[in-house]
Design an enzyme around this catalytic site. Structure first.
Site, short mmCIF file in Angstrom:
data_model
loop_
_atom_site.label_atom_id
_atom_site.label_comp_id
_atom_site.label_asym_id
_atom_site.label_seq_id
_atom_site.Cartn_x
_atom_site.Cartn_y
_atom_site.Cartn_z
N SER A 130 -6.08 -14.24 -8.57
CA SER A 130 -4.79 -13.71 -8.12
C SER A 130 -3.81 -14.84 -7.94
CB SER A 130 -5.01 -13.01 -6.77
OG SER A 130 -3.79 -12.75 -6.15
N TYR A 158 -8.68 -13.27 1.96
CA TYR A 158 -8.82 -12.67 0.62
C TYR A 158 -8.53 -13.72 -0.45
CZ TYR A 158 -7.12 -10.38 -3.61
OH TYR A 158 -6.89 -10.05 -4.92
N LYS A 162 -10.95 -15.79 -3.54
CA LYS A 162 -10.63 -16.00 -4.96
C LYS A 162 -10.70 -17.50 -5.30
CE LYS A 162 -9.87 -11.74 -5.99
NZ LYS A 162 -10.79 -11.01 -6.86
P1 NAD Z 1 -9.70 -1.82 -6.76
O1 NAD Z 1 -10.13 -1.84 -5.34
O2 NAD Z 1 -9.03 -0.62 -7.27
O3 NAD Z 1 -10.96 -2.15 -7.70
C1 NAD Z 1 -12.04 -2.94 -7.27
C2 NAD Z 1 -13.32 -2.16 -7.54
O4 NAD Z 1 -14.43 -2.93 -7.18
C3 NAD Z 1 -13.39 -0.88 -6.73
O5 NAD Z 1 -13.66 0.19 -7.60
C4 NAD Z 1 -14.54 -1.12 -5.76
O6 NAD Z 1 -15.22 0.07 -5.46
C5 NAD Z 1 -15.38 -2.13 -6.51
N1 NAD Z 1 -16.18 -3.01 -5.66
C6 NAD Z 1 -15.78 -3.73 -4.59
N2 NAD Z 1 -16.80 -4.42 -4.09
C7 NAD Z 1 -17.88 -4.16 -4.85
C8 NAD Z 1 -19.24 -4.58 -4.83
N3 NAD Z 1 -19.69 -5.42 -3.90
N4 NAD Z 1 -20.07 -4.11 -5.78
C9 NAD Z 1 -19.63 -3.25 -6.72
N5 NAD Z 1 -18.36 -2.82 -6.78
C10 NAD Z 1 -17.50 -3.26 -5.85
O7 NAD Z 1 -8.80 -3.11 -6.98
P2 NAD Z 1 -7.93 -3.51 -8.24
O8 NAD Z 1 -6.52 -3.47 -7.81
O9 NAD Z 1 -8.33 -2.80 -9.43
O10 NAD Z 1 -8.33 -5.04 -8.34
C11 NAD Z 1 -9.30 -5.50 -9.24
C12 NAD Z 1 -9.47 -6.99 -9.08
O11 NAD Z 1 -8.23 -7.63 -9.31
C13 NAD Z 1 -9.91 -7.43 -7.70
O12 NAD Z 1 -10.79 -8.52 -7.85
C14 NAD Z 1 -8.65 -7.90 -7.05
O13 NAD Z 1 -8.87 -8.84 -6.06
C15 NAD Z 1 -7.91 -8.48 -8.21
N6 NAD Z 1 -6.46 -8.49 -8.04
C16 NAD Z 1 -5.80 -7.34 -7.79
C17 NAD Z 1 -4.43 -7.35 -7.62
C18 NAD Z 1 -3.69 -6.07 -7.32
O14 NAD Z 1 -2.56 -6.14 -6.94
N7 NAD Z 1 -4.26 -4.91 -7.52
C19 NAD Z 1 -3.72 -8.54 -7.71
C20 NAD Z 1 -4.43 -9.69 -7.99
C21 NAD Z 1 -5.80 -9.66 -8.15
C1 UD1 Z 2 0.53 -8.47 -2.31
C2 UD1 Z 2 -0.56 -9.40 -1.92
C3 UD1 Z 2 -1.05 -10.16 -3.11
C4 UD1 Z 2 -1.45 -9.22 -4.23
C5 UD1 Z 2 -0.23 -8.35 -4.53
C6 UD1 Z 2 -0.39 -7.41 -5.66
C7 UD1 Z 2 0.13 -9.96 0.33
C8 UD1 Z 2 0.66 -11.02 1.22
N1 UD1 Z 2 -0.05 -10.30 -0.95
O1 UD1 Z 2 1.62 -9.23 -2.79
O2 UD1 Z 2 -2.17 -10.93 -2.77
O3 UD1 Z 2 -1.81 -9.96 -5.36
O4 UD1 Z 2 0.09 -7.63 -3.35
O5 UD1 Z 2 -0.98 -6.22 -5.26
O6 UD1 Z 2 -0.14 -8.85 0.75
N2 UD1 Z 2 7.72 -4.57 0.33
C9 UD1 Z 2 8.61 -3.84 1.07
N3 UD1 Z 2 8.17 -2.69 1.63
C10 UD1 Z 2 6.91 -2.24 1.53
C11 UD1 Z 2 5.99 -2.98 0.78
C12 UD1 Z 2 6.43 -4.16 0.19
O7 UD1 Z 2 9.77 -4.22 1.19
O8 UD1 Z 2 6.58 -1.20 2.12
C13 UD1 Z 2 8.17 -5.79 -0.35
C14 UD1 Z 2 7.44 -7.03 0.13
O9 UD1 Z 2 8.14 -7.65 1.15
C15 UD1 Z 2 7.43 -7.88 -1.13
C16 UD1 Z 2 7.47 -6.88 -2.26
O10 UD1 Z 2 7.86 -5.65 -1.70
O11 UD1 Z 2 8.59 -8.61 -1.20
C17 UD1 Z 2 6.11 -6.70 -2.91
O12 UD1 Z 2 5.16 -6.45 -1.88
P1 UD1 Z 2 3.68 -6.04 -2.23
O13 UD1 Z 2 3.68 -4.93 -3.20
O14 UD1 Z 2 2.98 -5.83 -0.94
O15 UD1 Z 2 3.13 -7.29 -2.99
P2 UD1 Z 2 3.08 -8.82 -2.54
O16 UD1 Z 2 3.36 -8.94 -1.11
O17 UD1 Z 2 3.89 -9.60 -3.48
#
Ligand code: NAD
Ligand code: UD1
Length: 681
Positions: A130, A158, A162
């Site tokens: 991330s 978190y 990573k």
């Molecule tokens: P998500 O929660 O929708 O998907 C993660 C999946 O992993 C879930 O289905 C959960 O049930 C499964 N899981 C968790 N722990 C497990 C375990 N111990 N064994 C087996 N399965 C397990 O999240 P996502 O948004 O799809 O994110 C996927 C990956 O991307 C994650 O590693 C997350 O940290 C990373 N990531 C997500 C974002 C975001 O904004 N969504 C941003 C940066 C990085």
């Molecule tokens: C968050 C996570 C980041 C993750 C990313 C993508 C934190 C500190 N970081 O980032 O690790 O990779 O999500 O899922 O949580 N905002 C509002 N109102 C809301 C929600 C958000 O104004 O109700 C604004 C926030 O201030 C920010 C932007 O929207 O400026 C995006 O927020 P968000 O979607 O939560 O993502 P990040 O904070 O960038």
């Protein structure tokens, strides 16, 4: 396509938001995929919808990565060539409260995964990292847009998980340079699959901007709180690099292919940012989403959120040049797709009035589940196996014969509740002529082919279902699909067959549709439920029927193939044996769905207060009293009667009826049948 035919990519967390979209892209690029997910933050419905989108089964294991024994079994069962590792807990705020759980799940889970990979000599991994590993990049003067060499300094547990995992992967590579690790640092993933079938389904109150905004738009939340408008940006709100989840998913294919192309025997450890390279403010996103919705949404500017920083925009040049990947979609695309996902699935994967369980005896096998929908006095259960109707309970009386376990279903050959296809009823001598050639089918009924052959639709696991409410919110709809391969049971051409059930408060309607890539292939689909209105009685004796027609196809008593004559039959009860094709009309077409439903049968029994009515768009129906049923301990002769609307028996071999059943690659087969229930007057 780079996937080889026999090897698989293991996708951990494949039921989750980004994982499910990536599985779709992997399969679209020719890879075989096996999913491991403990469903701690997702549901199997996502997997079943992925299968529906790609029209292929995707093996799934409900396994926690920390369970090495179960994980090892997956590696034993499948020839895994690489892993895409999404599984993790991901809520920043939550991680500050329960850090140990985050370290255990994310770090320990990854260690167990890597140990299992090593034990099976799998050394290729794409890891979901991330942008959060960079921490607050505004601490540097010139680091935005953020390049991969930006020093890491995650600010929450978190992010630290990573960071630790990236380092573990680096250390493994240092110790054994044949490991190939792609570290993908995602910026802000948003949007949903354009089909509206999969998307983000956050539990509880969403933390992230777009999921929250989507819930405001459908009335689940009152208004958006904008966390501060006093930042140094064009409108005072913070800047992020929002990337469409489908673009992000494609980045994984690019990374995997890059790893696959690393020189034989060599390894790699490398980080890539996956972002668009373009920053958008909160207001930019807000306006884009309002545009997708079609009106302004309520918001209020409140104070800054702890931990938020001004700008997190990616420098994506490395991924653009090395992976030859770049984001193609913009925030308008993402907002449009998110809005479709939201309106099609207002409660995410959950649908009020619907639930599923695994079929007894399937031991965690999700491929054949029981899907139950309840609407007022009616409760109907369906199976993936044969897209069958297992139970129809109206006013607490069950009206069809059904079994409890998959083994029981597999061991019976009476099509209990099943979809019958590709070709219901008999095809004489198991053959037909098309374009001057004779096509030979599987003969499973003496000299004839019956109900699609020995491995017909009744024995297939249909994919899906997609479950949704009808546009007026009144009825529940379940959509199953099956891809029947060219040559299956001898039939030419691939057939994609869809079975859609609609359940209202006093009816269940089934709509069939099918397409083929063949220039001509016969199709005739129906349902083979055994109805029994006799309360708790084991036979249908005493059942009274009113039929809309007395015209029946005369059949040769030995072959059961029509003689060409039409006879008259007056059937008013089912006390004797009946197995006849009754004709509503002889003229018809390949797609009858748009025609009006015609009532063809009404059935009742003196011991029951209920009446069954069958309406159909089909030209004929087989009425059958199940006189030879023999499922020991469950059902015997005359346990139920079947009403099987469809096309005339053996139509494919009768010049004047051929057009009723021969489907070509330019047409769509279709029909509808409705079973409705009421109290006796
Ligand atoms: P998500 O929660 O929708 O998907 C993660 C999946 O992993 C879930 O289905 C959960 O049930 C499964 N899981 C968790 N722990 C497990 C375990 N111990 N064994 C087996 N399965 C397990 O999240 P996502 O948004 O799809 O994110 C996927 C990956 O991307 C994650 O590693 C997350 O940290 C990373 N990531 C997500 C974002 C975001 O904004 N969504 C941003 C940066 C990085
Ligand atoms: C968050 C996570 C980041 C993750 C990313 C993508 C934190 C500190 N970081 O980032 O690790 O990779 O999500 O899922 O949580 N905002 C509002 N109102 C809301 C929600 C958000 O104004 O109700 C604004 C926030 O201030 C920010 C932007 O929207 O400026 C995006 O927020 P968000 O979607 O939560 O993502 P990040 O904070 O960038």
């Amino acid at each position: 396509m780079t996937g080889t035919t026999n090897s698989y990519i293991l996708v951990t967390g494949g039921a989750g938001y980004i994982g499910s979209h990536t599985v779709v892209e992997l399969i679209n690029h020719g890879y075989n995929v096996v999913i491991v997910d403990n469903l701690s933050n997702s549901s199997y419905d996502a997997v079943s919808r992925v299968e529906y989108i790609v029209k292929k089964p995707v093996p799934f294991f409900n396994v926690d990565l920390r369970d090495s024994e179960k994980l090892g079994k997956v590696f034993e069962q499948y020839d895994i060539s690489g892993v895409i590792h999404f599984a993790a807990l991901k809520a920043v705020g939550e991680s500050t409260h329960i850090p140990l759980k985050y370290y255990d799940n994310n770090v320990n889970g990854t260690i167990k995964l890597l140990e299992t990979m090593a034990a099976h000599k799998v050394k290729t991994i794409v890891f979901s990292s991330s942008a959060t590993v960079y921490g607050d990049v505004t601490r540097f003067k010139d680091m935005i847009p953020i390049p991969e060499h930006c020093p890491n300094d995650p600010t929450n547990p978190y992010g630290k998980t990573k960071y630790v995992i990236e380092n573990i992967l680096h250390d493994i590579y240092n110790a054994d340079t044949t490991w190939k690790s792609a570290i993908l640092r995602y910026f802000n993933p948003i949007g949903a699959h354009p089909s509206g079938l999969i998307g983000e389904d956050p539990l509880g109150i969403p933390n992230n901007l777009l999921p929250y905004l989507a819930q405001v738009a459908i009335g689940r939340r009152e208004k958006l709180s904008i966390f501060g408008n006093d930042y140094d940006s064009h409108d005072g709100t913070p800047i992020r690099d929002y990337i469409h989840v489908v673009d992000l998913a494609k980045g994984h294919i690019a990374a995997l292919e890059y790893l696959n192309n690393v020189t034989e025997g060599a390894g790699l450890f490398r980080e890539w940012n996956l972002g668009t390279g373009k920053g958008s403010t909160v207001f930019d996103v807000y306006h884009a989403f309002c545009k997708a919705v079609g009106h302004e949404l309520p918001y209020e500017v409140v104070g800054r959120r702890d931990g938020d920083v001004l700008d997190l925009t990616a420098n994506a040049t490395r991924a653009n040049t090395e992976l030859k990947w770049s984001a193609e979609k913009n925030i308008d695309d993402a907002c449009r797709d998110l809005w479709k996902w939201t309106t099609d699935n207002p409660k995410g994967y959950a649908v009020a009035g619907y639930q599923w369980t695994t079929l007894a005896g399937t031991d965690g096998d999700y491929t054949s589940r029981v899907h139950t929908v309840t609407k007022d006095d009616l409760s109907v259960s369906f199976l993936n196996y044969g897209a069958s109707i297992q139970k129809v309970e109206f006013k607490n009386q069950n009206l069809v014969c059904g079994l409890d376990t998959l083994d029981e279903y597999k061991s019976q050959d009476i099509y209990l509740g099943a979809t019958v296809g590709r070709y219901a009823n008999r095809i004489a001598n198991g053959q037909f002529e098309i374009n001057g050639e004779t096509v030979k089918l599987d003969k499973n009924n003496g000299e004839n082919s019956l109900h699609g052959g020995s491995n017909g639709f009744n024995k297939q696991n249909f994919l899906g279902p997609i479950v949704k409410r009808s546009a007026d919110e009144e009825n529940l709809i379940l959509q199953f699909v099956l891809v029947d391969k060219a040559g299956a049971n001898g039939f030419p051409g691939e057939l994609i067959a869809a079975v859609e059930y609609t359940v209202g408060n006093d009816f269940v309607e089934v709509e069939y549709s099918a397409t083929t890539d063949a220039s001509g292939t016969p199709v005739n689909l129906t349902n083979h439920s055994y109805w029994n209105l006799a309360g708790n009685k084991s036979t249908i004796d005493g059942t009274q029927v009113k039929l809309a027609t007395s015209k029946a196809l005369e059949v040769d008593p030995n072959t059961l193939i029509p003689t060409g004559n039409v006879s008259t039959l007056d059937i008013s009860n089912l006390d004797g044996k009946v197995d006849n094709c009754l004709i509503v009309r002889e003229s018809s077409q390949i797609n009858t769905s748009s025609e009006s439903l015609v009532e063809v049968l009404e059935a009742s029994h003196p011991d029951s207060t209920l009446v069954l009515r069958v309406e159909t768009t089909e030209p004929s129906f087989q009425l059958y009293t199940g006189d030879y049923v023999d499922i020991p301990g469950k059902f015997g002769p005359r346990c139920g009667f079947c009403v099987e609307p469809g096309r005339l028996i053996n139509a494919v071999n009768v010049e004047k009826w051929k057009q009723l059943v021969l489907l070509d690659n330019k047409s769509t087969y279709g029909s509808r049948t409705r079973y409705s229930f009421k109290l006796k007057n």
